[in-house]
Design a protein around this motif. Structure first.
Motif, PDB file in Angstrom:
ATOM      1  N   SER A 103     -11.051  11.500  12.811  1.00  0.00           N
ATOM      2  CA  SER A 103     -11.945  10.808  11.883  1.00  0.00           C
ATOM      3  C   SER A 103     -11.915   9.332  12.258  1.00  0.00           C
ATOM      4  N   GLU A 163     -15.090  13.873   9.488  1.00  0.00           N
ATOM      5  CA  GLU A 163     -14.320  14.541  10.539  1.00  0.00           C
ATOM      6  C   GLU A 163     -15.248  15.106  11.605  1.00  0.00           C
ATOM      7  N   GLN A 208      -7.667  13.862   9.276  1.00  0.00           N
ATOM      8  CA  GLN A 208      -8.713  13.472   8.329  1.00  0.00           C
ATOM      9  C   GLN A 208      -8.042  12.869   7.096  1.00  0.00           C
TER      10      GLN A 208
END
Length: 328
Positions: free
Chosen positions: A213, A243, A277
């Motif tokens: 991310s 993501e 993430q």
């Protein structure tokens, strides 16, 4: 005029923080030993009256004359190429270095913000990663020198907060990108960007199904700035929760550059995390912060920045030779 010390000032995030605090009217003291930093990142600040630079290694005693209101500790190798080549220095900057800076914060009665990392979560068993997750880290792997250094840094910071009453802030930084990155430093975006600029095929490790991310630097700096001036002392994730798989991201880079590059696959490095993430619920609630720059816009700005650099300037953005800094 409030005074702030920023370590790692000539680095990627550190230099952008210097810009932010100078522009907000602070007197900024930048400090860097230049092992991985680049003076070109802060050369535009050197003539200013409210900026000074100290060439110094924070693992040695740190002295700053006069008052000090804030300290931001961003001195640390942050890429796999860096910390695999200089593992001892990586461990020292987040142990001896943080000890010196916390002592300085205590002496000056300054608030200190430390740059931790999403790597404290290791190869996570929880997804997305919230600040309450303790992580899954291999302490003796090659990556452990960075992961454990940052985990120790958090522990030392909280010990000073609890025992000495120091005002502390902890930012867990997720992948960040933008102008002034160092190319080919082993992280995804710098590696892909360097290969794209040279017209090379993009190297993907594993099958490319692992996720990351990516947060644009302007959003990262805004989150860090808000965290420093918050009243919250526990760790806060600062990153972009959008993501994407590495393979999909490589395809986006090829489309952005408009070239005919392909993708080549290599074995996955040991303990490379399969998912990354951030859960940014805490940042949204406490800082009223979330990223504003989407990946397409951020990558366009980043690619335009590097496209404007001369071949000589691009070479300066490559990873450095650390041989003179390696100690037994």
């Amino acid at each position: 005029m409030e005074r702030v010390l920023i370590t790692g000032a000539a680095g990627f995030i550190g230099s952008h923080l210097c810009d932010r605090f100078v522009s907000r009217g602070f007197y900024v003291i930048g400090m860097d030993n230049l092992i991985t930093g680049d003076m070109g990142n802060i050369s535009h600040l050197l003539p200013l009256e409210n900026f000074e630079f100290h060439h110094h290694d924070v693992t040695k005693f740190v002295h700053v004359q006069g008052t000090l209101d804030y300290i931001l500790h961003f001195a640390s190798p942050a890429s796999p190429i860096d910390y695999l080549k200089i593992p001892i220095q990586t461990l020292k900057v987040s142990s001896l270095g943080i000890h010196n800076l916390l002592g300085l914060a205590k002496d000056k009665r300054a608030r200190i913000l430390i740059a931790s990392t999403s790597e404290v979560y290791g190869d996570p068993l929880v997804h997305p990663q919230s600040e309450d997750y303790y992580g899954n880290v291999n302490t003796i792997s090659p990556r452990g020198v960075y992961d454990e250094a940052k985990r120790f840094q958090e522990s030392m910071t909280m010990a000073y907060h609890r025992f000495h009453g120091i005002e502390t802030r902890i930012a867990r930084i997720f992948n960040t990108y933008g102008p002034r990155m160092r190319l080919n430093d082993g992280r995804v975006i710098p590696a892909f960007m360097g290969q794209a600029l040279r017209g090379e095929d993009l190297t993907v490790f594993g099958d490319g199904a692992q996720t990351r991310s990516f947060c644009y630097i302007d959003d990262q700096v805004e989150g860090l700035y808000r965290l420093l001036f918050s009243d919250y002392s526990n760790p806060v994730n600062i990153g972009n929760p959008e993501e994407i798989t590495i393979r999909e991201f490589a395809e986006e880079i090829i489309k952005l550059t408009g070239t005919e590059q392909g993708i080549v696959y290599r074995p996955l490095p040991q303990d490379d995390p399969m998912q990354r993430q951030p859960d940014i619920g805490r940042a949204r609630e406490i800082l009223q912060w979330e990223p504003e720059v989407d990946r397409a816009e951020g990558m366009r700005r980043t690619y335009e920045y590097f496209s404007r650099l001369s071949p000589e300037e691009l070479r300066k953005k490559e990873h450095k030779d650390f041989s003179s800094h390696i100690k037994r």
